[in-house]
Design an enzyme around this catalytic site. Sequence first.
Site, PDB file in Angstrom:
ATOM      1  N   GLU A  10       0.831  -1.208   0.000  1.00 12.41           N
ATOM      2  CA  GLU A  10       0.000   0.000   0.000  1.00 12.41           C
ATOM      3  C   GLU A  10       0.870   1.266   0.000  1.00 12.41           C
ATOM      4  O   GLU A  10       0.381   2.348   0.321  1.00 12.41           O
ATOM      5  CB  GLU A  10      -0.939   0.017   1.224  1.00 12.41           C
ATOM      6  CG  GLU A  10      -1.924  -1.126   1.307  1.00 12.41           C
ATOM      7  CD  GLU A  10      -3.136  -0.988   0.372  1.00 12.41           C
ATOM      8  OE1 GLU A  10      -3.203   0.005  -0.379  1.00 12.41           O
ATOM      9  OE2 GLU A  10      -3.995  -1.893   0.405  1.00 12.41           O
TER      10      GLU A  10
ATOM     11  N   HIS B  90      -2.875   1.345   8.507  1.00 12.52           N
ATOM     12  CA  HIS B  90      -3.962   0.585   7.876  1.00 12.52           C
ATOM     13  C   HIS B  90      -4.038  -0.766   8.573  1.00 12.52           C
ATOM     14  O   HIS B  90      -3.021  -1.437   8.741  1.00 12.52           O
ATOM     15  CB  HIS B  90      -3.698   0.404   6.380  1.00 12.52           C
ATOM     16  CG  HIS B  90      -4.547  -0.676   5.779  1.00 12.52           C
ATOM     17  ND1 HIS B  90      -5.918  -0.627   5.811  1.00 12.52           N
ATOM     18  CD2 HIS B  90      -4.223  -1.845   5.185  1.00 12.52           C
ATOM     19  CE1 HIS B  90      -6.397  -1.721   5.248  1.00 12.52           C
ATOM     20  NE2 HIS B  90      -5.389  -2.484   4.863  1.00 12.52           N
TER      21      HIS B  90
ATOM     22  N   HIS C 117      -7.078  -4.200   9.923  1.00 13.21           N
ATOM     23  CA  HIS C 117      -8.339  -4.894   9.645  1.00 13.21           C
ATOM     24  C   HIS C 117      -9.098  -5.156  10.953  1.00 13.21           C
ATOM     25  O   HIS C 117      -9.207  -6.311  11.381  1.00 13.21           O
ATOM     26  CB  HIS C 117      -8.052  -6.227   8.925  1.00 13.21           C
ATOM     27  CG  HIS C 117      -7.241  -6.113   7.663  1.00 13.21           C
ATOM     28  ND1 HIS C 117      -6.516  -7.164   7.127  1.00 13.21           N
ATOM     29  CD2 HIS C 117      -7.051  -5.067   6.816  1.00 13.21           C
ATOM     30  CE1 HIS C 117      -5.920  -6.768   6.014  1.00 13.21           C
ATOM     31  NE2 HIS C 117      -6.211  -5.499   5.807  1.00 13.21           N
TER      32      HIS C 117
ATOM     33  N   HIS D  54     -12.987  -4.268   3.997  1.00 13.84           N
ATOM     34  CA  HIS D  54     -11.534  -4.449   3.978  1.00 13.84           C
ATOM     35  C   HIS D  54     -10.896  -4.033   5.309  1.00 13.84           C
ATOM     36  O   HIS D  54     -10.331  -4.882   5.997  1.00 13.84           O
ATOM     37  CB  HIS D  54     -10.928  -3.677   2.796  1.00 13.84           C
ATOM     38  CG  HIS D  54      -9.433  -3.780   2.699  1.00 13.84           C
ATOM     39  ND1 HIS D  54      -8.720  -3.399   1.596  1.00 13.84           N
ATOM     40  CD2 HIS D  54      -8.506  -4.210   3.586  1.00 13.84           C
ATOM     41  CE1 HIS D  54      -7.431  -3.605   1.791  1.00 13.84           C
ATOM     42  NE2 HIS D  54      -7.271  -4.096   3.006  1.00 13.84           N
TER      43      HIS D  54
HETATM   44  O1  2HA Z   1      -0.564  -5.152   3.482  1.00 17.68           O
HETATM   45  O2  2HA Z   1      -3.597  -5.143   4.346  1.00 17.68           O
HETATM   46  O3  2HA Z   1      -4.406  -3.929   2.125  1.00 17.68           O
HETATM   47  C1  2HA Z   1      -1.630  -6.000   3.473  1.00 17.68           C
HETATM   48  C2  2HA Z   1      -2.896  -5.246   3.375  1.00 17.68           C
HETATM   49  C3  2HA Z   1      -3.228  -4.650   2.081  1.00 17.68           C
HETATM   50 ZN    ZN Z   2      -5.570  -4.367   4.089  1.00 16.70          ZN
END
Ligand code: 2HA
Ligand code: ZN
Length: 268
Positions: free
Chosen positions: A118, A141, A143, A213
Amino acid sequence: MSILDNRPGLAHEVEQVAEVAGYLWQKGWAERNGGNITVNVTEHVDDAIRAMPAISEPRPIGFTLPNLKGCYFYCKGTNKRMRDLARWPMENGSVIRILDDCAHYEIIADNPVAPTSELPSHLAVHNYLIGKGSNYKASVHTHPIELVAMSHCKKYLEKDVATRLLWSMIPETKAFCPRGLGIIPYKLPSSNDLAEATIKELGDYDVTLWEKHGVFAVDTDVMAAFDQIDVLNKSALIYIQAKNMGFEPDGMSDEQMREMTVAFNLPK
Ligand code: 2HA
Ligand code: ZN
């Protein structure tokens, strides 16, 4: 020898990334190589770092990002695990230098670990933040399970519906995530479209939810960015617990929200 040796400021930044990476793993938000972190560390760069030779060939960013001239970033490595980064940040991430054309970067330390998939979106965000004179240095970022689960329901993807719901679960959430949660409709991971949509939402929000995501958050440092995601996800957990107990939670009333917004001097 490490670039962190005798550089307490830079070492502290990377230690904070490692600490947050451990939290992401412990929370179950960082399966396998999931998530990525980048931090603008330019303020810790001295002449010796500027003179360090590259340990990779120049690589294209994919964009030309004029505000990043002379900038340095610590980046999680692509395909690396957060749980490994927590223990060995310089084996699972690297420091990169943006070249003067603002379209290429090279790795300078400690190991030739290729940065996150990313990277274009992270660097485009840093370019945007610098351009608007922001003091934000970190982007995260990840999840987070409950926030991602909520993003599978159309109702929560309408503007500020999730923000209002999450703020109303516990007073701290608005206090510590005062700009709320921006929503980004599903886009291909690592795509330029995703980067552009994220930047647009960051005009109004510090944390954005990528449909089905994850989340992308920015703040002054990596711990602060993590905290914003953490308070939002805590609210999502409270909401889900109440639903699991078989009722729709009342949430704080509009009057209670107003009272707190005034008392803590928060944005409306
Ligand atoms: O790097 O989460 O969106 C792995 C991720 C990509
Ligand atoms: Zn991701």
